[in-house]
Design an enzyme around this catalytic site. Structure first.
Site, PDB file in Angstrom:
ATOM      1  N   ASN A   1      15.040 -45.508  32.685  1.00 24.89           N
ATOM      2  CA  ASN A   1      14.362 -44.259  32.337  1.00 24.89           C
ATOM      3  C   ASN A   1      12.940 -44.660  31.934  1.00 24.89           C
ATOM      4  OD1 ASN A   1      13.413 -41.904  31.258  1.00 24.89           O
ATOM      5  ND2 ASN A   1      15.148 -41.548  29.898  1.00 24.89           N
TER       6      ASN A   1
ATOM      7  N   ARG B   1      16.126 -42.367  36.400  1.00 25.30           N
ATOM      8  CA  ARG B   1      15.969 -40.980  35.990  1.00 25.30           C
ATOM      9  C   ARG B   1      14.626 -40.486  36.523  1.00 25.30           C
ATOM     10  NH1 ARG B   1      13.811 -38.418  30.544  1.00 25.30           N
ATOM     11  NH2 ARG B   1      14.472 -36.289  30.920  1.00 25.30           N
TER      12      ARG B   1
ATOM     13  N   HIS C   1      17.119 -31.287  31.892  1.00 19.13           N
ATOM     14  CA  HIS C   1      18.325 -31.797  31.201  1.00 19.13           C
ATOM     15  C   HIS C   1      19.555 -31.679  32.104  1.00 19.13           C
ATOM     16  CE1 HIS C   1      16.524 -30.546  27.014  1.00 19.13           C
ATOM     17  NE2 HIS C   1      16.238 -31.819  27.254  1.00 19.13           N
TER      18      HIS C   1
ATOM     19  N   HIS D   1      22.445 -27.747  25.073  1.00 21.68           N
ATOM     20  CA  HIS D   1      21.911 -29.093  24.845  1.00 21.68           C
ATOM     21  C   HIS D   1      20.813 -28.951  23.802  1.00 21.68           C
ATOM     22  CE1 HIS D   1      20.436 -33.193  26.205  1.00 21.68           C
ATOM     23  NE2 HIS D   1      19.396 -32.723  25.529  1.00 21.68           N
TER      24      HIS D   1
ATOM     25  N   GLY E   1      18.696 -31.012  21.499  1.00 21.80           N
ATOM     26  CA  GLY E   1      18.114 -32.255  21.002  1.00 21.80           C
ATOM     27  C   GLY E   1      16.729 -31.927  20.485  1.00 21.80           C
TER      28      GLY E   1
ATOM     29  N   GLY F   1      14.199 -31.780  22.547  1.00 20.19           N
ATOM     30  CA  GLY F   1      14.087 -30.734  23.567  1.00 20.19           C
ATOM     31  C   GLY F   1      15.416 -29.989  23.577  1.00 20.19           C
TER      32      GLY F   1
ATOM     33  N   ARG G   1       8.354 -27.543  20.743  1.00 20.29           N
ATOM     34  CA  ARG G   1       7.999 -26.526  21.750  1.00 20.29           C
ATOM     35  C   ARG G   1       8.438 -25.147  21.289  1.00 20.29           C
ATOM     36  NH1 ARG G   1      10.964 -29.886  25.940  1.00 20.29           N
ATOM     37  NH2 ARG G   1       9.542 -31.605  26.331  1.00 20.29           N
TER      38      ARG G   1
ATOM     39  N   ASN H   1      25.601 -33.061  15.898  1.00 22.96           N
ATOM     40  CA  ASN H   1      25.636 -33.457  14.479  1.00 22.96           C
ATOM     41  C   ASN H   1      25.460 -32.336  13.467  1.00 22.96           C
ATOM     42  OD1 ASN H   1      25.775 -36.429  14.826  1.00 22.96           O
ATOM     43  ND2 ASN H   1      23.855 -36.081  15.915  1.00 22.96           N
TER      44      ASN H   1
ATOM     45  N   GLU I   1      23.636 -39.304  29.145  1.00 29.80           N
ATOM     46  CA  GLU I   1      22.870 -39.142  30.383  1.00 29.80           C
ATOM     47  C   GLU I   1      22.844 -40.430  31.206  1.00 29.80           C
ATOM     48  OE1 GLU I   1      19.893 -37.024  27.770  1.00 29.80           O
ATOM     49  OE2 GLU I   1      19.320 -36.156  29.686  1.00 29.80           O
TER      50      GLU I   1
HETATM   51  P1  AMP Z   1      18.014 -35.960  20.759  1.00 31.72           P
HETATM   52  O1  AMP Z   1      16.742 -35.463  21.404  1.00 31.72           O
HETATM   53  O2  AMP Z   1      19.244 -35.508  21.462  1.00 31.72           O
HETATM   54  O3  AMP Z   1      18.002 -37.451  20.486  1.00 31.72           O
HETATM   55  O4  AMP Z   1      18.080 -35.247  19.314  1.00 31.72           O
HETATM   56  C1  AMP Z   1      17.180 -35.577  18.291  1.00 31.72           C
HETATM   57  C2  AMP Z   1      17.285 -34.549  17.189  1.00 31.72           C
HETATM   58  O5  AMP Z   1      18.632 -34.438  16.739  1.00 31.72           O
HETATM   59  C3  AMP Z   1      16.513 -34.920  15.922  1.00 31.72           C
HETATM   60  O6  AMP Z   1      15.169 -34.517  16.011  1.00 31.72           O
HETATM   61  C4  AMP Z   1      17.262 -34.150  14.835  1.00 31.72           C
HETATM   62  O7  AMP Z   1      16.720 -32.855  14.715  1.00 31.72           O
HETATM   63  C5  AMP Z   1      18.656 -34.011  15.386  1.00 31.72           C
HETATM   64  N1  AMP Z   1      19.648 -34.799  14.661  1.00 31.72           N
HETATM   65  C6  AMP Z   1      19.980 -36.088  14.851  1.00 31.72           C
HETATM   66  N2  AMP Z   1      20.944 -36.457  13.988  1.00 31.72           N
HETATM   67  C7  AMP Z   1      21.231 -35.390  13.234  1.00 31.72           C
HETATM   68  C8  AMP Z   1      22.150 -35.121  12.159  1.00 31.72           C
HETATM   69  N3  AMP Z   1      22.971 -36.070  11.675  1.00 31.72           N
HETATM   70  N4  AMP Z   1      22.160 -33.876  11.635  1.00 31.72           N
HETATM   71  C9  AMP Z   1      21.341 -32.916  12.104  1.00 31.72           C
HETATM   72  N5  AMP Z   1      20.469 -33.100  13.113  1.00 31.72           N
HETATM   73  C10 AMP Z   1      20.412 -34.314  13.670  1.00 31.72           C
END
Ligand code: AMP
Length: 401
Positions: free
Chosen positions: A12, A94, A183, A211, A213, A215, A244, A337, A387
């Site tokens: 990636n 990717r 995604h 999804h 995250g 993003g 965003r 989470n 992914e």
């Molecule tokens: P990702 O882009 O899938 O890696 O998600 C990252 C985002 O997940 C972070 O900016 C957090 O807002 C959220 N995140 C990660 N761990 C936790 C957690 N234990 N509890 C709540 N939010 C989380």
């Protein structure tokens, strides 16, 4: 391809980073994973984790993607899983934007690479870095199949009424303006795993996949095929994200130009980098936002409220699009989470058959699981995304055929 060769290296490549994983597709074992950061800067850093853990890292200038990949190759060789091994079946890349052209993973040749380059105007930040990664990997192992797996491909099954914007057709077609979605690898992986969790064939289930995250995107998946998704021409549309805005009235842009005197790049930066949770409350990490909400911080409460309200609107919209929903599935950092987000997103939707069991929702696990009570009409599930595994799976399926 011999059955001996069952390893896939997943790359990636970002503009100044390379993330990688080496996977054995016979049993899905992760043989190594790592990240090269700040490529091209003086303080580059390679962090490498072999199969048995024991993370290694090195710092010092890594001049370009070629040097980065060579450094990765050295680390893999140290673990006895080098890129020259006959066990390596392919490299899976990717690629963010496949436009309307690429509807499936594709073995890369010169024509494919030229086509990915023609798509650069649609993803000016991402496709050039992906292309650099492909060129570098091809130079290193010209004899090995290299496969492009596109973030947009899963969404190419969207019907025209979901994929088109209601703007002048000639203008839209001239500039390839339509809703592509992103995604896709995650939505594909999570949809399949969710069907397994429900004990049903993917063709038999209708899902809303969230999804969430940094993003974030939602998709409506009917019988394994995407029928709508919240991201559009770019990843800016749809849900509230870390930085965003997601959906805004497009006239906000004209207003900022005319009234605030802002330029195009400035507005682009505002909506992509200074909006969403960050713009609303100064934090983009849901953990920190929840901590502030619990402490009674009003701007964090408002940010959380706007985030959840948008999610709920998409759940309702995709419920209507699908007609029948078997499960709402949460994935990615927030979705996997943040129990309070899952609880708030379905709160008050009992009439749609959506209920969360507080005890199940509080369980922390890396396994796919249900968080709705056994009697619920619609399942609510958490399915951790992967992914890299999906890219490797799609790559291997193509070269092992
Ligand atoms: P990702 O882009 O899938 O890696 O998600 C990252 C985002 O997940 C972070 O900016 C957090 O807002 C959220 N995140 C990660 N761990 C936790 C957690 N234990 N509890 C709540 N939010 C989380």
């Amino acid at each position: 391809m011999t059955s001996q060769a069952a390893r896939v290296l997943v790359l990636n490549s970002g503009s100044s980073s390379v993330k990688y994983q080496l996977l054995d597709m016979r049993d899905g074992t992760r043989l190594a994973a790592g990240l090269v950061e700040r490529v091209g800067e003086s303080a580059s850093r390679l962090t490498h984790t072999p199969a048995d853990g024991g993370e290694r890292s090195r710092t010092g200038r890594i001049a370009d993607h070629d040097a980065a990949l060579r450094a990765v190759a050295e680390e893999l060789a140290r673990d006895g899983v080098g890129l020259d091994s006959p066990a390596l079946a392919a490299i899976g890349h990717r690629v963010v934007h496949g436009g309307p052209v690429f509807t499936a993973p594709t073995v890369i040749d010169d024509d494919v690479l030229a086509e990915i380059e023609r798509l650069v105007p649609l993803a000016p930040l991402h496709n050039p870095a992906n292309i650099t990664g492909i060129r570098t990997a091809r130079a290193l192992r010209p004899d090995l199949p290299q496969v492009a797996v596109f973030d947009t491909a899963f969404h190419t099954t969207m019907p025209e009424h979901a994929a088109r914007y209601a703007i002048d057709v000639a203008t839209a077609d001239a500039h390839r303006i339509r809703r592509y979605g992103f995604h896709g690898t995650s939505h594909a992986y999570v949809s399949r795993r969710a069907a397994e969790l429900l004990g049903r064939a993917p063709e038999d289930v209708n899902l809303i996949v969230l999804h969430l995250g940094n993003g974030a995107s939602a998709s409506a998946v009917a019988g394994g095929r995407c029928v709508d998704t919240s991201m559009g021409l770019t990843p800016l549309e749809g849900l509230v994200m870390g930085t965003r805005s997601g959906d805004v009235d497009p006239a906000v842009v004209f207003h900022l130009e005319r009234v605030a005197g802002m330029g195009t790049d400035e507005i682009d930066h505002l909506l992509n980098k200074k909006s969403g949770l960050t713009g609303l409350c100064g934090d983009n990490d849901m953990r920190e936002i929840r901590r502030r909400v619990d402490a009674g911080d009003p701007s964090a409460e408002l940010a959380f409220g706007i985030y959840v309200h948008r999610l709920k609107k998409y759940i309702g919209a995709y419920y209507a699009v699908l007609g029948r929903v078997d499960a709402v599935v949460f994935t990615a950092g927030v979705g996997e989470n943040a129990a309070p987000v899952r609880e708030a997103a379905v709160a008050g939707l009992d009439a749609l058959g959506l209920v969360v069991d507080p005890e199940l929702n509080a369980v922390r696990s890396r396994e796919p699981r249900l968080v709705s009570p056994a009697h619920a009409r619609v399942a609510v599930a958490v399915v951790p995304t992967d992914e890299e595994m999906e890219i490797a799976r799609q790559t291997f399926a193509l070269v092992d055929a």
